[in-house]
Write an enzyme that holds these catalytic residues in place. Structure first.
Site, PDB file in Angstrom:
ATOM      1  N   PHE A  90      20.885 -12.504  -0.457  1.00  0.00           N
ATOM      2  CA  PHE A  90      20.161 -13.846  -0.504  1.00  0.00           C
ATOM      3  C   PHE A  90      18.961 -13.720   0.505  1.00  0.00           C
ATOM      4  O   PHE A  90      18.817 -13.405   1.638  1.00  0.00           O
ATOM      5  CB  PHE A  90      21.281 -14.772   0.395  1.00  0.00           C
ATOM      6  CG  PHE A  90      20.885 -16.164   0.648  1.00  0.00           C
ATOM      7  CD1 PHE A  90      19.659 -16.553   1.306  1.00  0.00           C
ATOM      8  CD2 PHE A  90      21.625 -17.142  -0.194  1.00  0.00           C
ATOM      9  CE1 PHE A  90      19.439 -17.929   1.308  1.00  0.00           C
ATOM     10  CE2 PHE A  90      21.223 -18.386  -0.034  1.00  0.00           C
ATOM     11  CZ  PHE A  90      20.047 -18.807   0.789  1.00  0.00           C
ATOM     12  N   ARG A 119      -6.567  -1.247 -10.013  1.00  0.00           N
ATOM     13  CA  ARG A 119      -6.483   0.098 -10.010  1.00  0.00           C
ATOM     14  C   ARG A 119      -6.122   1.077 -11.146  1.00  0.00           C
ATOM     15  O   ARG A 119      -5.013   0.558 -11.758  1.00  0.00           O
ATOM     16  CB  ARG A 119      -5.075   0.177  -8.858  1.00  0.00           C
ATOM     17  CG  ARG A 119      -5.003   1.709  -8.218  1.00  0.00           C
ATOM     18  CD  ARG A 119      -4.038   1.682  -6.993  1.00  0.00           C
ATOM     19  NE  ARG A 119      -3.838   2.681  -6.285  1.00  0.00           N
ATOM     20  CZ  ARG A 119      -3.567   2.809  -5.067  1.00  0.00           C
ATOM     21  NH1 ARG A 119      -2.470   1.675  -4.898  1.00  0.00           N
ATOM     22  NH2 ARG A 119      -3.287   3.629  -4.077  1.00  0.00           N
ATOM     23  N   VAL A 178      16.743 -27.286   9.719  1.00  0.00           N
ATOM     24  CA  VAL A 178      17.305 -26.573  10.554  1.00  0.00           C
ATOM     25  C   VAL A 178      16.325 -25.159  10.251  1.00  0.00           C
ATOM     26  O   VAL A 178      15.471 -24.723  11.226  1.00  0.00           O
ATOM     27  CB  VAL A 178      18.623 -25.997   9.794  1.00  0.00           C
ATOM     28  CG1 VAL A 178      19.264 -24.731  10.833  1.00  0.00           C
ATOM     29  CG2 VAL A 178      19.429 -27.200  10.198  1.00  0.00           C
ATOM     30  N   ASP A 208      22.358 -19.809  -4.076  1.00  0.00           N
ATOM     31  CA  ASP A 208      23.538 -18.735  -4.525  1.00  0.00           C
ATOM     32  C   ASP A 208      24.812 -19.127  -3.932  1.00  0.00           C
ATOM     33  O   ASP A 208      25.931 -18.441  -4.157  1.00  0.00           O
ATOM     34  CB  ASP A 208      22.944 -17.426  -3.624  1.00  0.00           C
ATOM     35  CG  ASP A 208      22.042 -16.866  -4.314  1.00  0.00           C
ATOM     36  OD1 ASP A 208      21.925 -16.868  -5.471  1.00  0.00           O
ATOM     37  OD2 ASP A 208      21.121 -15.987  -3.656  1.00  0.00           O
ATOM     38  N   GLU A 243      -6.711   5.922  -7.694  1.00  0.00           N
ATOM     39  CA  GLU A 243      -5.969   5.634  -8.880  1.00  0.00           C
ATOM     40  C   GLU A 243      -5.202   6.564  -9.995  1.00  0.00           C
ATOM     41  O   GLU A 243      -4.347   6.031 -10.442  1.00  0.00           O
ATOM     42  CB  GLU A 243      -7.292   5.154  -9.783  1.00  0.00           C
ATOM     43  CG  GLU A 243      -7.972   4.038  -9.307  1.00  0.00           C
ATOM     44  CD  GLU A 243      -9.288   3.673  -9.900  1.00  0.00           C
ATOM     45  OE1 GLU A 243     -10.019   4.491  -9.814  1.00  0.00           O
ATOM     46  OE2 GLU A 243      -9.391   2.684 -10.547  1.00  0.00           O
ATOM     47  N   CYS A 261       0.749  -1.408  -0.011  1.00  0.00           N
ATOM     48  CA  CYS A 261       0.201   0.127  -0.141  1.00  0.00           C
ATOM     49  C   CYS A 261       0.782   1.274  -0.061  1.00  0.00           C
ATOM     50  O   CYS A 261       0.403   2.307  -0.661  1.00  0.00           O
ATOM     51  CB  CYS A 261      -0.787   0.075   1.263  1.00  0.00           C
ATOM     52  SG  CYS A 261      -1.963  -1.370   1.300  1.00  0.00           S
ATOM     53  N   ARG A 283     -13.016   2.084 -19.966  1.00  0.00           N
ATOM     54  CA  ARG A 283     -12.350   2.887 -19.592  1.00  0.00           C
ATOM     55  C   ARG A 283     -10.851   3.066 -20.178  1.00  0.00           C
ATOM     56  O   ARG A 283     -10.215   4.227 -20.424  1.00  0.00           O
ATOM     57  CB  ARG A 283     -11.877   2.696 -18.010  1.00  0.00           C
ATOM     58  CG  ARG A 283     -11.395   3.535 -17.338  1.00  0.00           C
ATOM     59  CD  ARG A 283     -11.378   3.370 -15.817  1.00  0.00           C
ATOM     60  NE  ARG A 283     -12.631   4.212 -15.106  1.00  0.00           N
ATOM     61  CZ  ARG A 283     -12.327   5.792 -14.893  1.00  0.00           C
ATOM     62  NH1 ARG A 283     -11.267   6.195 -15.108  1.00  0.00           N
ATOM     63  NH2 ARG A 283     -13.386   6.216 -14.684  1.00  0.00           N
ATOM     64  N   GLU A 321     -13.103  -6.558  -5.992  1.00  0.00           N
ATOM     65  CA  GLU A 321     -14.225  -5.820  -6.437  1.00  0.00           C
ATOM     66  C   GLU A 321     -15.398  -6.861  -6.944  1.00  0.00           C
ATOM     67  O   GLU A 321     -16.513  -6.785  -6.518  1.00  0.00           O
ATOM     68  CB  GLU A 321     -14.140  -5.011  -7.504  1.00  0.00           C
ATOM     69  CG  GLU A 321     -15.075  -3.998  -7.831  1.00  0.00           C
ATOM     70  CD  GLU A 321     -14.736  -2.929  -8.808  1.00  0.00           C
ATOM     71  OE1 GLU A 321     -13.563  -2.589  -8.959  1.00  0.00           O
ATOM     72  OE2 GLU A 321     -15.568  -2.369  -9.373  1.00  0.00           O
ATOM     73  N   ASN A 349      21.328 -25.048   2.063  1.00  0.00           N
ATOM     74  CA  ASN A 349      21.442 -24.601   0.815  1.00  0.00           C
ATOM     75  C   ASN A 349      22.368 -25.648   0.037  1.00  0.00           C
ATOM     76  O   ASN A 349      22.094 -25.699  -1.051  1.00  0.00           O
ATOM     77  CB  ASN A 349      22.217 -23.107   0.955  1.00  0.00           C
ATOM     78  CG  ASN A 349      22.044 -22.452  -0.322  1.00  0.00           C
ATOM     79  OD1 ASN A 349      23.113 -22.111  -1.062  1.00  0.00           O
ATOM     80  ND2 ASN A 349      20.902 -21.961  -0.710  1.00  0.00           N
TER      81      ASN A 349
END
Ligand code: FAD
Ligand code: FES
Ligand code: FES
Length: 1332
Positions: A335, A910, A257, A358, A1263, A154, A878, A800, A349
């Site tokens: 990471f 939006r 773990v 990674d 919007e 938000c 729209r 909506e 990992n």
């Protein structure tokens, strides 16, 4: 199969209180236990996969060696309940409350407007809290680090960063950073407008429970433990021998773990591991040592501890020796988020053997040695090399072996080492491609002794290009080697066009781009070491550097117009008062649907959805599912009493045929959600595919799956083309977007025993719509269905109408079983089935003159509607009316058709189609500029509307503010000076490029269909003077309730604390339009005002006769005089005179009441070699009329911009060719995170622009600003243009939205990218992903 072993009692503390659980089930997740068993609902479930941080809690453990407690933030959604044995857990409820005392973090965050819907807020508070418990005066980078694992959909993050910055200095509020002249003495900084805050006092923090301290000291906790659950047994051995014998007994046992891999496998993918071994008390796996050759790290050491340990090595060792550690540290910064690094271990990992791990490329490139142990053969050491990984997620180790430790050598002054990672989003994201490269030279020379390279993301395993490596031995590190290695790597690191993960050209390009970077990195080091001489070392430095902006510290300003000096203090209109739920958000006291305590006999419902995009349902077999523990029933179309087919909204349950993956077929009802999920996976459905399967817009055009075409036009474009200097045709594509509201769709349906009534609590934006649909499928009259919504954890259009996928099945199940039914979608199912923003394709033909004047334009818009109409036609309308954005093209014709496809129905989001159309408008205007080699801004200005013009949809432009916003934005951003600086920068920089763009916005406010433009309210005044206000809108973070209270406060002349809004309910306000179209404040605000004024008018004679009477007394008197103290208010927007014939395209009169304007300037920098970008600065000037509440409006502007930024740069919905959505969950779908906030972010609300047409002269704000993020998209395009020009490519080029790292890199079109292009012979292969 449950184990016969006896279960231990789980002991831990929560918020200072001891918890003893005799029946702790290893499958229970800490978050579930906190929320369901302890009713601590402050911690939220946002994703269940460690990717959003909404569930963050703090875990404290007594550290024997340090003689103190250590505190760390963790994601409670992945932490097994039993893993907290002997720990103290602190949740947001444990640190402060509105009922007692707020914690400083909670208070400051609310006062800085750092929450909107509030769903992410407790998690953010807890991340910061854990940081402060370890570090009382953190630095700005400590704060950045601690928030890497938290998402907010938000706010746009700025106010959160601002709030937490107050902790970076012991002076707190008095810190120079918060003094007015820090950035701009004229600017209003929202934080300075607030009441002050109390200093942070760490001595007030709760102490670690002494009992746990003592038991740890005496080793009571460190004894073997076993927890036995319904399907899983957890073993916690005390030493290596015990662990090895357990592994021998249960060779398939998983070692857990952090549970960040296993947790995902079990909770999200549905895997079952009957035995789990937790090694946290096995010393050999948990120690870190250093000797002369290198370091040894226990396999279970957590990544944040590993980082701390590696940092400490820098003190005693040289830079050369610790190069690997520097690479690991750099990698660990990218990471996951801190919550994951705080629990995930290094061994996990390695042993997961993920091709995009990674750490594995680094460990392979330096030949790390792994020590394994087993009961049968004791210890053995394996060197990590190209033979270690033998297949997807497979290593060459035996089942009974466990990894004990990892030895990593020190390097020497003859070595150079570096690691690289490229992901969709820089922070907290898995790699697209990563790599580690290590070269050893013959001492004192440039002659290669050995080159070791490993790549992740280029195969099913971490891949080592052995042939390339061997060919380099003995070669000199020079330009010839660079060319040779690049072409050898291209040959050896082949990736098929249909490779999983897609992005094939990009991934191939990254391979050579990374080596190019490494070549130059090594060269600079050789120069620094005096081994090589190089004249153009500055270029090497530029190539290897990070984006310069990433080093800069964050600044921001917000400006708005002050209220008149004579405005009464009690009148808050125009003042930046905080969101009325702010403190409840920050304390976790705000109640969302799933926080409502369970009803007696309540059951949980989980949907059973189609796994095929287009198919006949041949059979549904529920036998096995219904036999599962806890399962009560299966519901489907046969249980629908009323209508199953809800027309535009699709079916309640599929009837014989499915039309998308995710189409709801039925639902399992069980005692718990976990049971219902397990059983739902066991419903067997037999399908028969129906072809064609239409997934993309292009498929739909090909198969003629288009709706009727709607048209809007003025003039005669076709005729005018003939008189234009240039006529060109092109197309632009705009991708869809997932709403990613932090609270997933949820509802509780409660059947009543009387008259068939049904009550539904729902997180929807449209209670009236839910009521209508529920009544229809239940065969009830609407007055028997009551829908109640208190607040939403974000909606953005996604709630909506698409709430219907759960609310309809829930009411059907509730009616069938006569029991309350709760349904909370998992994040993964929510993303799969509820659709998103419509992807758009725009094909256009444009005629213009050589001076840049556009004369004629034809645009064909296509949107991907998905498998039901839903709101697609409204969205297209729209889009059509916004296809001109701010530009006056005298002859213009826009047509739009919705594509009917086999993906989940797309819906409101939006902007409702306008951002897509406006991006396409910026694409054609940029094309004109590029064709004429003019500045785009000049072409934009030249073609901009003027006051008094009629816009394409017929509305008269009065007080046209777009140009004013544009001019102010250019001025505030110092546009022309900065653009020159950028041009100079680009001249001297080949591999880092900058761009700048200014974009205007003209946005029509209101619903398209006239009848929806109505608002309603109910005001009740009680005899103590307090006011209960109801209106037709839902509070979803946008601050609607706060604004409505402000309106009522002014209209009644009472302070805001006398007014309360409890909820939005269909029983207080009937037939309300959805909370959408940015117009709820306009519509309901006017209605609230009218209702208040009605009551005030009734009391007017009393007031006149008692001029000095106080409010409470006035109300009391009115009651005694039998004056009605309740009133309804109603408002309909006047003057909507529009007539649109969508067949001929003719349009007349005003379609909308007014227009909102804005402009944005953004500056970006891109890394040409990787496609990574950063936003250096954004300036927004936004017209919100006379703001009702500048703090809330600025929050809306910033949040909306951030969402638009995500849409246009990061967020991409990818489907498989057979219609499965790949990008599900925060792991695969990336919304902007904290680090994506522009480094310098300035928001200005346009002054002196009252809007007579809305409540108290305000304007809509929800919007319109979203589209302003197009300034970033087009700034990126400008930066790419410079890179292309350096590569010798000029002229117009296409950059679709979103401008992802992949798109940016490929659009730069240098040699690396061209060579990686799939060849013609590869073109027949079906790609892994398509863009719907
Ligand atoms: C939100 C999120 C973000 C992530 N981001 C990244 C990222 O950026 N980069 C990246 O590389 N990974 C990432 N991961 C993956 C994951 O965090 C890592 O792989 C992590 O290191 C796993 O450690 P763990 O302790 O959580 O493993 P667990 O889930 O506890 O165990 C993982 C596996 O390893 C095995 N195992 C563990 N220890 C041993 C042992 N001693 N001997 C033998 N087998 C063992 C287990 O049996 C199990 O199969 C991410 C995961 C999540 C959830
Ligand atoms: S809910 Fe735990 S990280 Fe998202
Ligand atoms: S306030 Fe952060 S998600 Fe809504």
């Amino acid at each position: 199969m449950p184990s016969a072993e006896k279960s231990d009692v789980l002991i831990f503390y929560v918020n200072g209180k001891k918890v003893m659980e005799k029946n702790a089930d290893p499958e229970t997740i800490l978050l579930t236990y906190l929320r369901n068993n302890l009713q601590l609902t402050g911690s939220k479930l946002g994703c269940g996969e460690g990717g959003c941080g909404a569930c963050t809690v703090m875990i404290s453990k007594w550290e024997k060696s340090l003689e103190k407690a250590r505190h760390f933030a963790v994601n409670a959604c992945l932490a097994p309940l039993v893993s907290v044995h002997g720990c103290a857990v602190t949740t947001v409820e444990g640190i402060g409350s509105t009922k007692t005392k707020l914690h400083q973090i909670q208070e400051r965050l609310a006062k800085f407007h750092g929450s909107q819907c509030g769903f992410c807020t407790p998690g953010i508070v807890m991340s910061m809290y854990a940081l402060l418990r370890n570090n009382q005066i953190p630095s700005a980078s400590d704060i950045d680090n601690c928030l890497q694992g938290n998402l907010c959909r938000c706010t746009g993050y700025r106010p959160i960063i601002a709030a937490f910055k107050t902790f970076t200095c012991p002076m707190g509020e008095k810190c120079c950073k918060f003094q007015k002249d820090a950035h701009n003495s004229q600017e209003n900084e929202i934080e300075n407008k607030q009441n002050g805050w109390l200093p942070y006092d760490p001595s007030q923090e709760p102490i670690f429970p002494p009992e746990l301290m003592i038991s740890n000291k005496t080793n009571n906790v460190a004894r073997s433990l076993t927890f036995v659950g319904e399907g899983v047994t957890w073993h916690q051995p005390i030493n290596l021998d015990e662990m090895l014998s357990l592994k021998q007994r249960f060779p398939d046992a998983r070692i857990v773990v952090g549970n960040t891999e296993v947790g995902i496998e079990m909770n999200i993918k549905g895997h079952c591991y009957p035995h789990i071994i937790c090694p946290i008390n096995v010393q050999e796996l948990n120690e870190m040592n250093v000797d002369d050759e290198g370091i040894s790290i226990g396999a279970s050491c957590r990544l944040s501890d590993v980082a701390e340990f590696l940092e400490s090595l820098h003190k005693d060792k040289t830079e050369e020796e610790t190069q690997i550690f520097y690479s690991i540290l750099e990698m660990l910064k990218l990471f996951a988020g801190l919550q994951t690094r705080n629990v995930a271990c290094i061994g996990g990992n390695i042993m997961t053997a993920s091709p995009i791990s990674d750490l594995n490329p680094i460990l392979l490139a330096v030949g790390a040695k792994l020590t394994f142990a087993s009961s049968s053969s004791g210890l053995r050491e394996i060197q990590m090399d190209e033979t270690f990984f033998i297949g997807y997620r497979k290593t060459k180790t035996r089942k009974d072996e466990i990894l004990v430790s990892i030895k990593i050598p020190f390097l020497t002054e003859n070595d150079v080492m570096k690691a690289y990672k490229q992901s969709k989003r820089k922070e907290d994201d898995i790699a697209i491609v990563n790599s580690a490269m290590h070269v050893s030279f013959e001492p004192g020379t440039k002659t290669i002794k050995k080159l070791s390279i490993a790549f992740g993301g280029m195969a099913a395993i971490t891949k080592v290009p052995t042939q390339t490596m061997s060919k380099t031995i003995g070669r000199t590190w020079d330009g010839i080697l660079l060319n040779d290695v690049s072409s050898w790597l291209s040959e050896e690191m082949k990736l098929s066009v249909d490779a999983p993960g897609g992005m094939v050209q990009y991934r191939r390009t990254l391979v050579t781009s990374f080596f190019f970077k490494f070549y130059h990195h090594t060269m600079t080091i050789l120069v620094e070491r005096g081994i090589s001489k190089k004249n153009n070392i500055a270029i090497s430095r530029e190539i290897i550097s990070d984006l310069s902006v990433e080093e800069e510290s964050f600044t921001s300003t917000q400006t708005w117009q002050e209220v008149p000096e004579d405005q009464k203090p009690i009148d808050t209109i125009g003042r930046p008062i905080p969101h009325l739920s702010g403190f409840k958000h920050t304390t976790g006291e705000a109640i969302y649907i799933d926080d409502i305590p369970p009803y007696r006999d309540e059951l949980q419902m989980v949907l059973v959805c189609s796994t095929r995009a287009h198919a006949k349902i041949i059979d549904v077999d529920t036998t096995v599912a219904l036999e599962c523990p806890g399962v009560v029933s299966y519901v489907d179309k046969n249980d629908v009493i009323g209508e199953n087919d809800l027309g535009m909204y699709g079916e309640v349950f599929a009837d014989g045929k499915v039309t998308c993956v995710g189409h709801v077929i039925g639902a399992i009802v069980a005692d718990t959600q976990a049971h219902a999920i397990k059983a739902s996976r066991l419903v067997k459905i037999t399908y028969e595919d129906i072809l064609p399967r239409v997934i993309t817009i292009e498929d739909a055009i090909k198969h003629d799956k288009l709706s009727i075409v709607k048209k809007m036009k003025r003039g005669n474009a076709e005729e005018v083309f003939q008189n234009c200097d240039f006529v060109i045709e092109d197309e632009a594509r705009v991708g869809g977007q997932e709403h990613f509201y932090m609270e997933t769709q949820c509802c509780i349906a409660i059947p009543k025993n009387e008259d068939g009534e049904m009550e539904v609590f729902s997180s929807c934006q449209y209670p009236n719509g839910l009521q209508t649909m529920a009544a229809t499928c239940l065969g009830l009259k609407r007055n028997k269905v009551i829908v109640r919504t208190k607040r939403l954890g974000g909606g953005f259009g996604g709630k909506e109408t698409r709430f219907c996928v759960i609310s309809n099945p829930a009411v059907i199940a509730a009616r069938k079983l006569g029991k309350p039914i709760r349904c909370v979608l998992t994040r993964q199912q929510d993303m799969q089935i509820t659709g998103g923003r419509h992807p758009f394709l725009g094909r256009y033909k444009i005629g213009f003159n050589k001076d840049g004047q556009i004369k004629a334009l034809q645009i064909k818009l296509y949107s991907n509607g998905g498998n039901s109409d839903d709101l697609s036609f409204g969205v297209m309308d729209r889009a059509i009316v916004h296809a001109d954005n701010s530009y006056n093209v005298p002859h213009m014709e826009v047509t739009g058709s919705v594509c009917q496809t086999n993906v989940a129905s797309n819906t409101a989001f939006r902007g409702f189609g306008s951002p897509q159309a406006m991006i396409i408008s910026e694409a054609w205007i940029t094309k004109v500029a590029e064709t004429l080699n003019m500045d785009s801004e000049k072409v934009r200005e030249l073609n901009m509307y003027k006051d008094g013009d009629r816009i394409l949809h017929g509305t008269l432009l009065q007080n046209f503010q777009a140009k004013r916003c544009w001019d102010e934005c250019l001025e505030k951003s110092n546009f022309h000076v900065v653009r020159k600086e950028i041009r100079d920068f680009n001249k001297s920089s080949r591999w880092k490029k900058r761009g700048i763009a200014c974009i205007p916005s003209t946005y029509a406010v209101g619903f398209g269909p006239k009848h929806l433009n109505q608002g309603c309210a109910l005001v009740l005044i009680y005899t103590d003077g307090t006011v209960l206000l109801s209106h037709g809108g839902t509070e979803m973070g946008q601050g609607l309730d706060t604004k409505m209270v402000q309106v009522a406060s002014r209209a009644l002349g009472v302070s805001v604390d006398m007014i309360h809004i409890s909820e939005c309910s269909t029983s207080s306000v009937p037939n309300a339009s959805a909370t959408a179209a940015s117009s709820s404040s306009d519509l309901h605000g006017m209605a609230v005002k009218e209702a208040c004024e009605k009551i005030m008018k009734r009391m007017e004679p009393l007031r006149k006769s008692n001029p000095n009477i106080g409010w409470e007394e006035l109300v009391e008197k009115a009651y005694l005089k039998r004056i009605s103290l309740s009133a309804t208010g109603f408002y309909k927007v006047p003057g909507l005179t529009n007539v649109w014939d969508c067949k001929t395209g003719d349009v007349k009169g005003d379609m909308f009441s007014y227009i909102a304007y804005g402009a944005a300037v953004s500056q970006v920098e891109i890394d040409v070699l990787t496609g990574h970008h950063a936003v250096l600065r954004t300036d927004l000037v936004v017209d919100v009329g006379n703001s009702l509440n500048p703090a809330i409006d600025i929050g809306q502007v910033e949040g909306s911009f951030a969402q638009g930024y995500g849409m246009m740069t990061l967020e991409e919905m990818l489907h498989s060719p057979s219609g499965h959505l790949w990008t599900i969950g925060p792991g695969a779908y990336k919304i902007p995170a904290f680090a994506n906030t522009p480094k310098h972010f300035h928001v200005h609300l346009l002054r002196n622009c009252p809007n007579e047409k809305a409540i108290y002269c305000s304007k809509a704000v929800g919007e319109p600003p979203l589209f302003l993020a197009a300034s970033v998209l087009f700034a990126i395009k400008n930066a790419i243009k410079s890179a292309r020009s350096d590569a010798g490519i000029t002229g117009p080029f296409r950059l679709d939205s979103p401008a992802t790292a992949e798109r940016i890199r490929i659009a730069c079109e240098d040699d690396f990218a061209s060579k990686a292009k799939p060849s013609e012979s590869e073109n027949g292969l079906q790609p892994w992903a398509v863009r719907a």
